[in-house]
Design a protein around this motif. Structure first.
Motif: not given
Length: 691
Positions: A420-438, A385-387
């Protein structure tokens, strides 16, 4: 324009800190940071230069092969892609609608079964013979408010039923009926970007025991859920039968039955984003893309995420997966594992006009939210799961075979230049300097078993490091929890990305730090800053390496850390090969860390306590003695003015020293150490067992 996942690898280097960087959509050079992807300029990634009609080959060729022979899921180079497209044989309009149907031509090697021990390069065994197709099951009658997919598809007798399945899903939307998948359905797309299935509002699909989807999507999704809601998917059984090339340049993509030659890498991903998803949002969600102020399409999240079997994007909500099985064939080698199970990504809101200057903020874009995955089984994955997602539940999930991207011989790990990015079972990230609402928020992960086995070898060595490793869990989140997590991933347990108000409890993780060549802390790594109110409790980490060279727990060295708590935390290793004790540095004034370390082969136990600025360490060696024998206690402190012993020893001890203590009787002897500063105290304890 930083996004969730780059085309470049994102490992964070061999140290304990990571910075954020960007890469263009066409770059394939590896990154040593927690990279993010960007799109520069006004380039339309669909960029057709040459088209080849899939109906241009001869009837004789079709007769010779007996079926359409475009094995687009096996493409490994631009030359191969063009050659494959040229061999697609059809003789009717009906055949044209099946562009991308995949069989295995004689020129392409069939995947071979691989069985290897961990940390050993993949050998190749004899080819697996093609099994005799099982008889097509006859679907059972369904209730009046349900309709069998057999009304639209051949139930396995045709090599590709994509067109019928697309029609079935379209008919079932808006709560028209429950679509029942009660027979085998082949959905062959390969490089064909317009052969995926969009799952629209109010769709309910359930599988019976006889139902199964066979998919082979490459660099575009098999199923898309975009700005859609109220979707219920029950007991899905999906098998992915393809192969991700180590060279991401596949020469182009197939669109509307034609092969489109296109320079670059992961070409179907960009074309899917620009031609298919953008058009769908326009036609179905009233998103107007105004390019008078610059290039604008559906939000681009890199070339890997669109390769997911399920691509969930934008203002998607109230989606429930229950009883999902997602796998590859039992005989599939690591080189034929599916690239990504599920992708989550932000996208533009419905019913609006966006242009090249529209900001990526919550006023204009949304990430998927209200998503539930329950009772999931994965087998044969690279990425799970990614994103970027909010208000999500992942529960009762089991993962079996996993691997990194590799070629058929088990080499070129991570792909050419480790694209290819190093894969994980869960890789949940976000744009850290973006809008906190996202930002990722309110995610609950519970009752997870990441069991393996692992196929292949680690991508990084001492001579070629910085790309990353395949830890089970890589998570950045606000107001999130992980509870009841078992990981047998030989690569390691967790990378914690910038997070606030997160709890991780009831974890048992076993790994082998030597498998990843001692390049990363295999237990828990803190590769960034921005940690606030993080709690780990009831955690057991075991390193099975013969000798541990790098500490299992990484350092969280930023002084901005706020209230990191580690309690009831056990680290076990065979022996520690370093000079200093393998205790973490957790910077910041308000942390509380209590960790016990066992070095079984050295019969040594260490109790480490940090309360704000005061740190105390108490070590016993040996930790098990015969009754009447002695053990050596060693203690050290930081920012303490005095220490006092308690339990099996007592009195003033000073702030550091060594003492030989006789253990007179059998049983457990409890030694406590209380160290104080002018403002706080740190109490630690350990038990020595006499037999």
């Amino acid at each position: 324009m930083a996004l969730s996942l780059p085309l470049a690898a994102c490992g964070g280097g061999s140290g304990d800190s990571t910075s954020t960087s960007t890469s263009t959509a066409s770059a394939i050079a590896p990154s040593t940071s927690e990279a993010t992807a960007t799109v520069s300029g006004a380039v339309d990634r669909s960029g057709a230069t040459t088209t080849t009609s899939t109906s241009s080959t001869s009837t004789a060729a079709a007769t010779m092969t007996g079926t359409v022979t475009a094995t687009v899921s096996r493409v490994t180079s631009a030359a191969t892609a063009t050659a494959v497209a040229a061999t697609v044989a059809t003789s009717s309009t009906a055949a044209l609608t099946s562009a991308g149907t995949s069989t295995t031509p004689a020129a392409v090697a069939k995947p071979q079964t691989v069985s290897v021990p961990v940390a050993t390069p993949l050998p190749v065994s004899a080819p697996t013979p093609t099994p005799t197709p099982a008889p097509t099951p006859t679907p059972a009658p369904v209730a009046a408010n349900k309709k069998s997919i057999s009304a639209w598809v051949s139930c396995g007798t045709a090599p590709d039923d994509t067109t019928g399945a697309q029609a079935a899903f379209a008919a079932a939307r808006q709560n028209a009926f429950t679509l029942v998948v009660d027979c085998p359905v082949h959905l062959k797309s390969g490089l064909a970007i317009d052969r995926g299935i969009f799952i629209d509002n109010g769709t309910t699909v359930e599988f019976t025991s006889g139902g199964k989807f066979y998919v082979d999507n490459l660099f575009h999704p098999a199923f898309v859920i975009a700005n859609s809601s109220n979707i219920t998917l029950t007991n899905w059984n999906v098998e992915w039968d393809g192969s991700v090339p180590v060279n991401p340049d596949v020469g182009g993509y197939i669109y509307q039955g034609n092969f489109v030659t296109n320079a670059g890498i992961t070409q179907p991903a960009g074309a899917f984003n620009d031609l298919v998803l953008t058009a769908w949002l326009t036609n179905n969600r009233k998103v107007t893309f105004d390019e008078s102020q610059g290039w604008v399409k559906s939000i681009w999240v890199g070339g890997v995420n669109p390769a997911a079997v399920f691509f969930i994007t934008g203002d998607t909500s109230n989606v429930v997966f229950t009883g999902l099985s997602l796998s590859v064939p039992a005989s599939a080698p690591g080189s034929a594992f599916l690239p990504m199970a599920v992708s989550f990504s932000p996208n533009w809101n419905s019913s609006q006009t966006v242009n090249g200057k529209t900001p990526r903020t919550v006023a204009y874009a949304t990430v998927p939210h209200g998503i539930t995955f329950s009772g999931v089984t994965l087998d044969g994955t690279l990425m799970g799961f990614q994103g970027n997602v909010r208000d999500a539940v992942f529960q009762n999930l089991t993962s079996h075979r996993y691997a990194d991207l590799m070629d058929a011989n088990g080499g070129t790990t991570g792909g050419i230049n480790k694209w290819f990015p190093p894969p994980h079972l869960f890789y949940l990230n976000y744009v850290y300097d973006g809008d906190p609402g996202l930002f990722n928020s309110n995610i609950q992960i519970s009752n997870v078993q990441d069991l393996g086995p692992r196929l292949g070898v680690a991508r990084d060595t001492a001579a070629s490091s910085g790309s990353g490793y395949l830890a089970s869990l890589k998570l950045g989140c606000t107001d999130c929890s992980v509870d009841g997590y078992i990981s047998n991933r030989v690569d390691g347990f967790m990378d914690l990305l910038p997070s606030q108000n997160m709890t991780v409890t009831n974890v048992t993780a076993t790994f082998d730090s030597s498998f990843i060549n001692n390049l990363y802390p295999a237990g828990i790594r803190f590769p960034a800053s921005g940690y606030s109110h993080i709690t780990y409790g009831s955690v057991s980490l075991t390193d099975q390496a013969e000798s541990t060279i790098r500490a299992v727990l990484g350092n969280a060295s930023s002084t901005t850390n706020d209230t990191i708590v580690l309690g009831n935390f056990l680290v076990t290793m065979n022996r520690w090969a370093g000079s200093d004790l393998p205790v973490p540095t957790i910077a910041g004034p308000t942390n509380n860390v209590a960790v016990e370390l066992l070095m079984s082969a050295q019969s040594t136990k260490v109790s480490y306590l940090q309360n704000g600025p005061v740190i105390s360490t108490l070590e016993a060696s040996p930790m098990t003695v015969k009754a009447g024998a002695s053990t050596v206690l060693t203690w050290a402190t930081k920012d303490a003015s005095s220490c006092t012993g308690g339990g099996a020893w007592s009195g003033s001890l000073g702030t550091g020293g060594t003492k030989v203590v006789n253990i007179g009787a059998s049983g457990n002897s409890n030694f406590t150490l209380n160290c104080q500063s002018s403002t706080v105290s740190a109490d630690t304890a350990l038990i020595v067992n006499a037999q």
